[in-house]
Scaffold this motif. Structure first.
Motif, short mmCIF file in Angstrom:
data_model
loop_
_atom_site.label_atom_id
_atom_site.label_comp_id
_atom_site.label_asym_id
_atom_site.label_seq_id
_atom_site.Cartn_x
_atom_site.Cartn_y
_atom_site.Cartn_z
N HIS A 29 0.81 -1.21 0.00
CA HIS A 29 0.00 0.00 0.00
C HIS A 29 0.85 1.27 0.00
CE1 HIS A 29 -3.50 -2.51 1.83
NE2 HIS A 29 -3.43 -2.62 0.51
N VAL B 87 -0.30 5.25 -0.79
CA VAL B 87 -1.64 5.62 -0.31
C VAL B 87 -1.49 6.83 0.61
CG1 VAL B 87 -3.57 4.91 1.17
CG2 VAL B 87 -2.64 3.32 -0.52
N SER B 88 -2.27 7.87 0.37
CA SER B 88 -2.17 9.08 1.19
C SER B 88 -3.36 9.27 2.12
CB SER B 88 -2.02 10.32 0.30
OG SER B 88 -3.15 10.48 -0.53
N VAL C 184 -6.59 6.86 4.12
CA VAL C 184 -7.39 5.66 4.37
C VAL C 184 -8.72 6.11 4.98
CG1 VAL C 184 -7.60 3.53 5.70
CG2 VAL C 184 -5.39 4.18 4.73
N ARG D 232 -8.15 -0.03 -3.09
CA ARG D 232 -7.36 1.13 -3.48
C ARG D 232 -7.94 1.78 -4.73
NH1 ARG D 232 -0.81 1.29 -3.33
NH2 ARG D 232 -0.49 3.38 -4.20
N SER E 39 -6.53 8.74 -7.30
CA SER E 39 -7.09 10.04 -6.92
C SER E 39 -8.01 10.63 -7.99
CB SER E 39 -5.96 11.02 -6.60
OG SER E 39 -5.10 11.17 -7.71
N TYR F 8 -4.60 9.80 7.91
CA TYR F 8 -3.60 10.18 6.92
C TYR F 8 -2.24 10.41 7.58
CZ TYR F 8 -4.87 14.90 8.58
OH TYR F 8 -5.15 16.00 9.36
N ASP G 68 -2.98 7.78 -3.35
CA ASP G 68 -4.29 7.21 -3.60
C ASP G 68 -5.14 7.14 -2.34
OD1 ASP G 68 -3.50 6.80 -6.23
OD2 ASP G 68 -2.88 4.72 -5.88
N TYR H 69 -7.46 4.61 -0.01
CA TYR H 69 -7.78 3.21 0.28
C TYR H 69 -9.04 3.22 1.14
CZ TYR H 69 -7.38 -1.75 1.16
OH TYR H 69 -7.63 -3.10 1.18
#
Length: 280
Positions: A116, A119-120, A122, A147, A150, A173, A205, A207
């Motif tokens: 992951h 990923v920025s 969740v 996932r 953006s 985040y 992205d 998640y």
């Protein structure tokens, strides 16, 4: 638990104004997490009820409690809160929301999984509860689990005409990304959270965990209910701002569909707030 830089893996921020009716339940839900390695920063925005005293009644070494010298409003209070974080991840929880016991554990685990990387943000679906904590809608879910890039998230949000990511309580985040944003902005008050989510999604992205891990409360005291009448106009303004950024790849068809759905979502949301909050 000793307090020092690097000791806290997660920081939870609870900020609010005049939440005496709910703040105890909110704090208890955070302190009862199965994931325990966090610092809870509580920012009372110069409440004139018992909110601060209730927060001060909790005895837990993970808590730091602050009271603003005057009322700052959500935008400045939230920015003050995220400006003080020292942990690895951040969650902002408003003073009437609830975290379910495994929320932090499940969301941190997503970031910890090597695949992951990139990923920025969740997030997770939320349960809508009434002032007494009774579930009104068990799962508000607009995005499939997993996932999502953006651009796909932003275009779908515009087409749906509503918040598909969730309120602040839904998201977790990395704290390191705060410096790469301009913070929370209430230029369009209704979408203060969405504006921040989009800033984070410029760096990675989304998640989505496909299970409700938190609850968003509808009440007369909630900020969302107080600005509900302006929802349609403000969400359209948000859509136009997002579409103006060419990197979001928003099309005219996206906007056309979004305007129709936004009108429907706004009417439904307003009716819901008025119906459920009126029973208090």
């Amino acid at each position: 638990m000793p307090i020092g830089e690097g000791f806290f893996y997660f920081e939870s921020i609870n900020s609010g104004y005049n939440n005496a009716r709910f703040i105890g339940d909110t704090i208890h839900s955070i302190l009862s997490q199965t994931f325990t390695d966090f610092e809870l920063l509580i920012y009372d925005d110069f409440s004139n009820d018992e909110s601060f005293d209730i927060a001060a009644s909790f005895s837990d070494s993970r808590i730091k409690l602050y009271k603003n010298p005057h009322n700052l409003g959500p935008e400045k209070n939230w920015n003050r809160a995220i400006g003080d974080v020292r942990g690895q991840y951040v969650k902002l929880v408003c003073g009437d929301d609830i975290l379910f016991p495994e929320c932090l554990e499940r969301q941190v685990a997503v970031f910890d999984y090597p695949k992951h990387s990139g990923v920025s943000l969740v997030s997770c679906p939320r349960t809508i509860i009434d002032p007494e904590g009774k579930p009104l809608i068990k799962k508000v879910d607009f995005v499939s689990g997993g996932r999502i890039g953006s651009v796909d998230v932003i275009r779908k949000m515009i087409r749906m005409g509503t918040n598909i990511i969730g309120e602040p309580v839904c998201g977790l985040y990395p704290a390191e990304l705060i410096a790469r944003t301009s913070g929370y902005s209430a230029i369009v008050p209704y979408t203060i959270d969405l504006d921040f989510w989009i800033q984070l999604l410029k760096h990675g992205d989304l998640y989505m965990i496909d299970e409700p891990l938190c609850a968003f409360r509808i009440s007369n005291e909630s900020w969302s209910s107080r600005i509900g009448d302006m929802r349609y106009r403000q969400f359209i303004e948000f859509m136009e701002q997002a579409a103006a950024d060419k990197s979001h790849e928003v099309t005219d068809l996206d906007m056309f569909i979004g305007r129709i759905n936004c009108a429907v979502q706004s009417m439904t949301s307003l009716m819901g707030f008025k119906l459920f909050a009126s029973h208090e």
